[in-house]
Enzyme design. Structure first.
Site, mmCIF file in Angstrom:
data_model
loop_
_atom_site.group_PDB
_atom_site.id
_atom_site.type_symbol
_atom_site.label_atom_id
_atom_site.label_comp_id
_atom_site.label_asym_id
_atom_site.label_seq_id
_atom_site.Cartn_x
_atom_site.Cartn_y
_atom_site.Cartn_z
ATOM 1 N N ASP A 69 0.863 -1.178 0.000
ATOM 2 C CA ASP A 69 0.000 0.000 0.000
ATOM 3 C C ASP A 69 0.900 1.230 0.000
ATOM 4 O OD1 ASP A 69 -2.854 0.645 0.017
ATOM 5 O OD2 ASP A 69 -2.356 1.805 1.793
ATOM 6 N N ASP A 152 3.295 11.721 -10.005
ATOM 7 C CA ASP A 152 4.664 11.918 -10.465
ATOM 8 C C ASP A 152 4.961 13.327 -11.005
ATOM 9 O OD1 ASP A 152 5.617 9.500 -9.693
ATOM 10 O OD2 ASP A 152 5.556 8.567 -11.666
ATOM 11 N N LYS A 172 14.040 6.592 -11.263
ATOM 12 C CA LYS A 172 12.880 6.610 -10.363
ATOM 13 C C LYS A 172 12.766 5.281 -9.609
ATOM 14 C CE LYS A 172 8.034 6.574 -9.667
ATOM 15 N NZ LYS A 172 6.680 6.338 -10.104
ATOM 16 N N ARG A 178 8.517 2.571 -3.664
ATOM 17 C CA ARG A 178 8.209 1.178 -3.989
ATOM 18 C C ARG A 178 9.486 0.380 -4.236
ATOM 19 N NH1 ARG A 178 3.760 1.700 -6.001
ATOM 20 N NH2 ARG A 178 4.585 2.957 -7.692
HETATM 21 P P1 IMP Z 1 -1.515 2.305 -4.763
HETATM 22 O O1 IMP Z 1 -1.219 1.932 -3.346
HETATM 23 O O2 IMP Z 1 -0.543 1.780 -5.747
HETATM 24 O O3 IMP Z 1 -2.946 2.057 -5.116
HETATM 25 O O4 IMP Z 1 -1.335 3.898 -4.855
HETATM 26 C C1 IMP Z 1 -2.069 4.803 -4.047
HETATM 27 C C2 IMP Z 1 -2.004 6.184 -4.661
HETATM 28 O O5 IMP Z 1 -0.657 6.638 -4.674
HETATM 29 C C3 IMP Z 1 -2.518 6.287 -6.098
HETATM 30 O O6 IMP Z 1 -3.176 7.520 -6.262
HETATM 31 C C4 IMP Z 1 -1.257 6.285 -6.919
HETATM 32 O O7 IMP Z 1 -1.430 7.006 -8.110
HETATM 33 C C5 IMP Z 1 -0.285 7.001 -6.000
HETATM 34 N N1 IMP Z 1 1.067 6.510 -6.234
HETATM 35 C C6 IMP Z 1 1.567 5.309 -5.834
HETATM 36 N N2 IMP Z 1 2.844 5.177 -6.261
HETATM 37 C C7 IMP Z 1 3.114 6.315 -6.951
HETATM 38 C C8 IMP Z 1 4.277 6.751 -7.636
HETATM 39 O O8 IMP Z 1 5.303 6.062 -7.728
HETATM 40 N N3 IMP Z 1 4.210 7.962 -8.220
HETATM 41 C C9 IMP Z 1 3.101 8.745 -8.153
HETATM 42 N N4 IMP Z 1 1.991 8.381 -7.552
HETATM 43 C C10 IMP Z 1 1.997 7.174 -6.937
#
Ligand code: IMP
Length: 198
Positions: A69, A152, A172, A178
């Site tokens: 998450d 981003d 990145k 991540r």
């Molecule tokens: P999720 O946990 O991957 O569902 O991400 C949760 C939120 O964080 C979503 O709005 C994604 O777009 C944003 N998000 C997650 N990882 C990134 C990233 O590496 N860059 C930009 N936004 C991110």
């Protein structure tokens, strides 16, 4: 070879991690298990949601699995959007609307410090382990760049003058929240002493 389930319905994420895990594990996403139910995400913390997703699938399949998450935490907003990052501007999960709302909420502030935080929750031989990856940076005053996804175009990592959307994807992935959490997971897995004949 040991089998690991990645608790995601996003085949791109599975492919991304598959490349890193290479020949050590057979990685399967939820689609490979023909599982398409909505998994509850009702915790009010990022680690809580990662654990909730991993626990749900572990209880159902009794197999080794991990879930992740991610949230964006902005200092001036006391850590918001945090767990609401994906749905900041509403349940439609629209990246552009999310960014516009964040820029609007920071428009009178020079305090732009923020961080992305990923938590991975892993169930391995019925034990739960968590790994965290953080990248610190600041929220730009406007969007720049076409790469990446989500927030981003408005996130500038510390040590760089470019947004994540302008940076090369290899850079990145190396410094991102991540990428850091996945690397901790992999380091743990490669040092793990299996008790069973996997
Ligand atoms: P999720 O946990 O991957 O569902 O991400 C949760 C939120 O964080 C979503 O709005 C994604 O777009 C944003 N998000 C997650 N990882 C990134 C990233 O590496 N860059 C930009 N936004 C991110």
């Amino acid at each position: 070879m040991s089998e690991l389930i990645f608790v995601t319905s996003n085949p791109h994420k599975v492919e991304e991690v598959k490349k890193i895990i290479a020949n050590q594990y057979v990685l399967k996403g939820l689609k490979d298990l023909n599982f398409s139910e909505e998994i509850p995400e009702t915790s009010n913390t990022i680690p809580g949601n990662a654990v909730q997703k991993a626990t749900f699938i572990h209880d159902r399949f009794r197999q080794n699995c991990f879930a992740e998450d991610t949230g964006l935490e902005v200092d001036f907003l006391n850590g918001a959007p945090g767990v609401d990052t994906a749905m900041y501007a509403g349940p439609q999960r629209n990246a552009n609307e999310n960014m516009e709302l964040l820029l609007h909420n920071l428009k009178n502030s020079d305090r732009r410090e923020a961080q992305f935080r990923t938590v991975i929750a892993l169930y391995l031989e019925n034990q739960l382990h968590c790994f965290e990856g953080i990248v610190k940076g600041k929220i730009a005053k406007k969007k720049t760049g076409n790469g990446g996804f989500g927030y981003d175009p408005i996130f500038i990592p510390n040590g760089y003058n470019l947004s994540f959307a302008e940076l090369d994807s290899e850079i990145k992935n190396k410094i991102s929240h991540r990428g850091r959490a996945v690397n901790k997971l992999l380091a743990f897995l490669s040092n793990y002493n299996w008790t069973k004949n996997n």
